[in-house]
Scaffold this active site. Structure first.
Site, PDB file in Angstrom:
ATOM      1  CD  GLU A 201      38.240  44.113  35.618  1.00 45.40           C
ATOM      2  OE1 GLU A 201      39.095  44.076  36.523  1.00 45.40           O
ATOM      3  OE2 GLU A 201      38.181  43.273  34.712  1.00 45.40           O
ATOM      4  CD  GLU A 391      39.707  44.941  30.729  1.00 40.09           C
ATOM      5  OE1 GLU A 391      40.215  43.933  31.266  1.00 40.09           O
ATOM      6  OE2 GLU A 391      39.670  46.047  31.268  1.00 40.09           O
TER       7      GLU A 391
HETATM    8  C1  BG6 Z   1      41.270  43.379  34.138  1.00 36.13           C
HETATM    9  C2  BG6 Z   1      41.774  44.793  34.150  1.00 36.13           C
HETATM   10  O1  BG6 Z   1      41.129  43.013  35.459  1.00 36.13           O
HETATM   11  O2  BG6 Z   1      42.059  42.363  33.616  1.00 36.13           O
HETATM   12  C3  BG6 Z   1      43.010  45.038  33.311  1.00 36.13           C
HETATM   13  O3  BG6 Z   1      40.765  45.725  33.814  1.00 36.13           O
HETATM   14  C4  BG6 Z   1      43.926  43.840  33.393  1.00 36.13           C
HETATM   15  O4  BG6 Z   1      43.616  46.235  33.744  1.00 36.13           O
HETATM   16  C5  BG6 Z   1      43.189  42.637  32.810  1.00 36.13           C
HETATM   17  O5  BG6 Z   1      45.157  44.024  32.762  1.00 36.13           O
HETATM   18  C6  BG6 Z   1      44.032  41.376  32.757  1.00 36.13           C
HETATM   19  O6  BG6 Z   1      44.602  41.108  33.999  1.00 36.13           O
HETATM   20  P1  BG6 Z   1      46.160  40.858  34.153  1.00 36.13           P
HETATM   21  O7  BG6 Z   1      46.377  40.771  35.608  1.00 36.13           O
HETATM   22  O8  BG6 Z   1      46.434  39.582  33.447  1.00 36.13           O
HETATM   23  O9  BG6 Z   1      46.829  42.031  33.518  1.00 36.13           O
END
Ligand code: BG6
Length: 493
Positions: A201, A391
């Site tokens: 990211e 993701e």
């Molecule tokens: C992304 C990141 O921003 O979202 C992860 O690459 C992160 O590291 C994921 O865990 C979800 O965000 P959060 O804040 O709900 O853990």
């Protein structure tokens, strides 16, 4: 006709600092999350320090960029809980976890290497053998089950020592330290790893500024753009070097993929929305996938009087280090408007207006599978290289029933809708090659430091205060995903 190509890669994703724990074992150096407390949706996480007057203090960490006062030193303080210290103990339980991933049928597993396990201070001349051995063993374990590792070289975890001694990524020296680290792991894991991601990211550094827009000065933008320029150079140099070390290596950038919609048909909203795509999405991916700054970059710099410090051959380095794949995370969309906003919504490093056509998670993140299809089609049309979704997931509260079961139908519904959107994008011509859901197993939330914001298909018995047995239990979604993978995405019911 099949909805997904025959060799489509199905799996899940984690990050070292959110999963491994063992923060001070086997020679690992510290990273920023080791001095970052837990928080929640209302209370920020804090970065803790000892001030130059010797007194303890804390500043909101704002994700991963908290700045401590001049002269202060990052410190772990007695009165706080630091959830990443233990995380979910993947460091000691990776064999059990990978076995469960294999049971789900994974063909790919995305994880990150902790730079500070390999080079504890970031600029050491020799790597830490125990760190190298750990990841070798993890990759061998994956290979044992026919799982392809997809490895992020950096996932929000610059060694803390580089932050305190060099000031982090605004210092150009970090480019060479990163390249030394990358070269070490490219040589070490040749034959074990094929897919690499240079920076997780990467666009957050700039997108994130929208959250604090009113309080910022031009100097903040100067710093952010300079920081990014150095990461672009590090990424491009690593890609070029990696291709030399092993011609089979495939590299991805990694963009926090948010679909931006204009709030109305007012032409000024439409233009503002285009500018958001340019600043928050294209700025980074044009450099990494096209090998050059977009034409609009000059306007972005001018808006904040940014003068980028560049060396003579920097543009040539960028041109030679283009990635092979576009990889991105996708959780949500947001709405851009030039009009007054009554209902602001925050989510994954972004801010926008509420969309009346969408539902929102308990943490306020919009749920928008159509936004994923839109993003895929728009991005593929622009870059025309293979795409990986690395993701995607729903952070939600789970309940453990008396019999120990976890019925997470909401998570199944979320993923089903997104997988259907992927199939639609593929039918429209997008070359999508992989899907790794976020947090295949529950891990510490990056944004809030909570455990209760769960994404996994495997439940981990651990709460926000660090209490629990760390036992692993498959949720309903585990068995559902097993079926999805076994049918190569045909059976999502
Ligand atoms: C992304 C990141 O921003 O979202 C992860 O690459 C992160 O590291 C994921 O865990 C979800 O965000 P959060 O804040 O709900 O853990």
């Amino acid at each position: 006709m099949a909805r997904f190509p025959k060799n489509f890669l199905w799996g899940g994703a984690i990050a070292a600092n959110q999963a491994e724990g063992a923060y001070n074992e086997d020679g690992r150096g510290l990273v920023q999350t080791d001095v970052t407390t837990g928080g929640n949706v209302h209370t920020p996480r804090y970065t803790t320090y000892i001030g130059k007057d010797g007194k303890p203090g804390k500043v909101p960490s704002m994700g991963h960029t908290g700045k401590i006062p001049e002269g202060a030193e990052f410190a772990i303080l007695d009165d706080y809980h630091y959830p990443n210290h233990q995380a979910v103990d993947f460091y000691h339980r990776y064999k059990e976890d990978i076995k469960l991933f294999a049971e789900m049928g994974y063909s790919v597993f995305r994880l990150s290497i902790s730079w500070a396990r390999i080079f504890p201070n970031g600029d050491d001349l020799e790597p830490n053998q125990a760190g190298l051995d750990f990841y070798r063993s993890v990759f061998e374990e994956c290979r044992k089950y026919g799982i392809e590792p997809l490895v992020s070289i950096w996932h929000f975890d610059t060694p803390l020592s580089l932050e305190s001694r060099y000031g982090g990524w605004t210092n150009r020296k970090l480019v060479d330290f990163y390249v030394r680290y990358a070269e070490t792991i490219f040589k070490e894991y040749k034959g074990l790893v094929k897919y690499w991601i240079t920076f997780n990211e990467i666009n957050n550094t700039i997108m994130f500024l929208d959250l604090f827009d009113e309080d910022l000065t031009d100097a903040d933008y100067q710093e952010a753009y300079q920081h990014l320029h150095h990461q672009f150079l590090a990424s491009a140099k690593a890609v070029a070097l990696g291709h030399e070390i092993d011609a089979n290596y495939q590299f991805g950038n990694m963009i926090c993929g948010i679909t931006f919609y204009p709030g109305s048909s007012d032409p000024s909203d439409i233009l503002e929305n285009l500018h958001k795509w340019e600043q928050n999405i294209y700025y980074c991916s044009d450099v990494q996938a096209k090998g050059r700054y977009g034409s609009y970059a000059k306007r972005l710099w001018k808006e904040h009087n940014v003068v980028l410090e560049m060396a003579e051959d920097d543009l040539e380095i960028l041109a030679k280090g283009k990635v092979d794949m576009y990889t991105f995370s996708y959780y949500m969309s947001t709405v851009v408007t030039t009009h007054a906003v009554e209902d602001k919504v925050y989510g994954n490093f972004s801010i926008g207006a509420k969309n009346p056509y969408l539902t929102y998670s308990e943490w306020g993140w919009a749920q928008d599978p159509t936004g994923l299809q839109y993003y895929l089609e728009k991005i593929y049309d622009r870059y025309e290289i293979p795409i990986m979704i690395v993701e995607n997931g729903l952070g939600a509260l789970d309940t453990v029933e008396e019999d120990g079961a976890i019925h997470d139908q909401y998570r199944i519904d979320y993923h089903r809708a997104h997988i259907n959107a992927m199939a639609d994008a593929i039918a429209d011509g997008v070359d999508l090659i992989a899907y790794t859901t976020w947090g295949c197993i529950d891990i510490v939330s990056a944004g809030t430091g909570e455990m209760r914001k769960r994404y996994g298909f495997i439940y981990v018995d651990m709460d926000d205060e660090g209490k629990g047995t760390l036992a692993r239990t498959p949720k309903d979604s585990f068995y559902w995903y097993q079926k999805v993978i076994a049918s190569n995405g045909e059976d999502v019911e």
